[in-house]
Design a protein around this motif. Structure first.
Motif, PDB file in Angstrom:
ATOM      1  N   ALA A 192      24.829  10.472  -0.151  1.00  0.00           N
ATOM      2  CA  ALA A 192      24.369  11.824  -0.153  1.00  0.00           C
ATOM      3  C   ALA A 192      25.244  12.603   1.027  1.00  0.00           C
ATOM      4  CB  ALA A 192      22.738  12.063   0.120  1.00  0.00           C
ATOM      5  N   LEU A 193      25.349  11.696   2.218  1.00  0.00           N
ATOM      6  CA  LEU A 193      26.392  12.157   3.166  1.00  0.00           C
ATOM      7  C   LEU A 193      27.886  12.383   2.699  1.00  0.00           C
ATOM      8  CD1 LEU A 193      25.235  10.409   6.526  1.00  0.00           C
ATOM      9  CD2 LEU A 193      24.843  12.810   5.928  1.00  0.00           C
ATOM     10  N   PHE A 194      28.430  11.483   2.069  1.00  0.00           N
ATOM     11  CA  PHE A 194      29.612  11.262   1.518  1.00  0.00           C
ATOM     12  C   PHE A 194      29.825  12.585   0.556  1.00  0.00           C
ATOM     13  CE2 PHE A 194      32.699  10.197  -1.570  1.00  0.00           C
ATOM     14  CZ  PHE A 194      33.858  10.152  -0.861  1.00  0.00           C
ATOM     15  N   GLY A 195      28.924  12.793  -0.263  1.00  0.00           N
ATOM     16  CA  GLY A 195      29.177  13.727  -1.518  1.00  0.00           C
ATOM     17  C   GLY A 195      29.015  15.180  -0.809  1.00  0.00           C
ATOM     18  N   GLY A 196      28.056  15.187   0.025  1.00  0.00           N
ATOM     19  CA  GLY A 196      27.986  16.583   0.890  1.00  0.00           C
ATOM     20  C   GLY A 196      29.084  16.894   1.916  1.00  0.00           C
ATOM     21  N   ALA A 197      29.695  16.072   2.398  1.00  0.00           N
ATOM     22  CA  ALA A 197      30.775  16.274   3.075  1.00  0.00           C
ATOM     23  C   ALA A 197      32.130  16.482   2.433  1.00  0.00           C
ATOM     24  CB  ALA A 197      31.278  14.930   4.060  1.00  0.00           C
ATOM     25  N   ILE A 198      32.197  15.944   1.486  1.00  0.00           N
ATOM     26  CA  ILE A 198      33.426  16.185   0.355  1.00  0.00           C
ATOM     27  C   ILE A 198      33.213  17.544  -0.141  1.00  0.00           C
ATOM     28  CG2 ILE A 198      34.266  15.752  -1.738  1.00  0.00           C
ATOM     29  CD1 ILE A 198      35.226  13.809  -0.034  1.00  0.00           C
ATOM     30  N   LEU A 199      31.940  18.083  -0.466  1.00  0.00           N
ATOM     31  CA  LEU A 199      31.777  19.521  -0.894  1.00  0.00           C
ATOM     32  C   LEU A 199      32.099  20.424   0.109  1.00  0.00           C
ATOM     33  CD1 LEU A 199      28.671  19.011  -3.044  1.00  0.00           C
ATOM     34  CD2 LEU A 199      31.021  19.327  -4.008  1.00  0.00           C
ATOM     35  N   ALA A 200      31.470  20.112   1.264  1.00  0.00           N
ATOM     36  CA  ALA A 200      31.719  21.075   2.430  1.00  0.00           C
ATOM     37  C   ALA A 200      33.168  21.257   2.606  1.00  0.00           C
ATOM     38  CB  ALA A 200      30.994  20.854   3.660  1.00  0.00           C
ATOM     39  N   ALA A 209      37.910  17.137  -6.672  1.00  0.00           N
ATOM     40  CA  ALA A 209      37.078  16.696  -5.470  1.00  0.00           C
ATOM     41  C   ALA A 209      35.705  17.505  -5.561  1.00  0.00           C
ATOM     42  CB  ALA A 209      37.803  17.586  -4.264  1.00  0.00           C
ATOM     43  N   SER A 210      35.495  18.666  -6.144  1.00  0.00           N
ATOM     44  CA  SER A 210      34.025  19.302  -6.425  1.00  0.00           C
ATOM     45  C   SER A 210      33.229  18.180  -7.555  1.00  0.00           C
ATOM     46  CB  SER A 210      34.003  20.556  -6.967  1.00  0.00           C
ATOM     47  OG  SER A 210      34.761  21.512  -6.208  1.00  0.00           O
ATOM     48  N   VAL A 211      33.894  17.757  -8.521  1.00  0.00           N
ATOM     49  CA  VAL A 211      33.340  16.986  -9.296  1.00  0.00           C
ATOM     50  C   VAL A 211      32.894  15.361  -8.681  1.00  0.00           C
ATOM     51  CG1 VAL A 211      33.525  15.369 -11.727  1.00  0.00           C
ATOM     52  CG2 VAL A 211      34.040  17.827 -11.520  1.00  0.00           C
ATOM     53  N   ALA A 212      33.804  14.985  -7.813  1.00  0.00           N
ATOM     54  CA  ALA A 212      33.650  13.780  -7.228  1.00  0.00           C
ATOM     55  C   ALA A 212      32.409  13.894  -6.100  1.00  0.00           C
ATOM     56  CB  ALA A 212      34.872  13.236  -6.613  1.00  0.00           C
ATOM     57  N   GLY A 213      32.149  15.095  -5.286  1.00  0.00           N
ATOM     58  CA  GLY A 213      31.344  15.257  -4.437  1.00  0.00           C
ATOM     59  C   GLY A 213      29.943  15.423  -5.065  1.00  0.00           C
ATOM     60  N   SER A 214      30.077  16.241  -6.181  1.00  0.00           N
ATOM     61  CA  SER A 214      28.975  16.355  -6.901  1.00  0.00           C
ATOM     62  C   SER A 214      28.125  14.971  -7.479  1.00  0.00           C
ATOM     63  CB  SER A 214      29.009  17.454  -7.947  1.00  0.00           C
ATOM     64  OG  SER A 214      29.331  18.805  -7.570  1.00  0.00           O
ATOM     65  N   MET A 215      29.032  14.353  -8.081  1.00  0.00           N
ATOM     66  CA  MET A 215      28.404  12.812  -8.379  1.00  0.00           C
ATOM     67  C   MET A 215      28.105  12.144  -7.610  1.00  0.00           C
ATOM     68  SD  MET A 215      31.418  12.256 -11.589  1.00  0.00           S
ATOM     69  CE  MET A 215      30.901  10.657 -11.826  1.00  0.00           C
ATOM     70  N   ALA A 216      28.725  12.057  -6.218  1.00  0.00           N
ATOM     71  CA  ALA A 216      27.965  11.222  -5.223  1.00  0.00           C
ATOM     72  C   ALA A 216      26.838  11.751  -4.668  1.00  0.00           C
ATOM     73  CB  ALA A 216      29.432  11.355  -4.064  1.00  0.00           C
ATOM     74  N   LEU A 217      26.772  13.029  -4.587  1.00  0.00           N
ATOM     75  CA  LEU A 217      25.593  13.659  -4.065  1.00  0.00           C
ATOM     76  C   LEU A 217      24.358  13.308  -5.197  1.00  0.00           C
ATOM     77  CD1 LEU A 217      24.386  15.281  -1.868  1.00  0.00           C
ATOM     78  CD2 LEU A 217      24.913  17.555  -3.076  1.00  0.00           C
ATOM     79  N   ALA A 218      24.645  13.301  -6.405  1.00  0.00           N
ATOM     80  CA  ALA A 218      23.661  13.012  -7.444  1.00  0.00           C
ATOM     81  C   ALA A 218      23.392  11.819  -7.528  1.00  0.00           C
ATOM     82  CB  ALA A 218      24.354  13.534  -8.832  1.00  0.00           C
TER      83      ALA A 218
END
Length: 65
Positions: free
Chosen positions: A14-22, A47-56
């Motif tokens: 969740a932290l990794f995905g949120g940080a990538i998206l931000a 990058a948005s897809v990778a961040g969203s997948m990590a957050l999910a």
């Protein structure tokens, strides 16, 4: 006992995905490239897809607790 690793992994994803998206959002708003030497739209999309997948994945781990 098994909820400890699920919480840790869920938090990490969740932290990794949120940080990538931000970070991607800040770079796009400033007009800067997300990755050097790559098309701006393609790098921002990837990058948005990778961040969203990590957050999910992080949210999914939290549902397994």
């Amino acid at each position: 006992m098994e909820s400890g690793p699920a919480i840790f992994v869920g938090l990490a994803f969740a932290l990794f995905g949120g940080a990538i998206l931000a970070w991607t959002m800040v770079r796009v708003r400033q007009g800067e490239p997300v990755a050097h030497g790559v098309n701006r739209v393609a790098s921002a999309t990837l990058a948005s897809v990778a961040g969203s997948m990590a957050l999910a994945l992080g949210v999914w781990c939290f549902t397994r607790v």
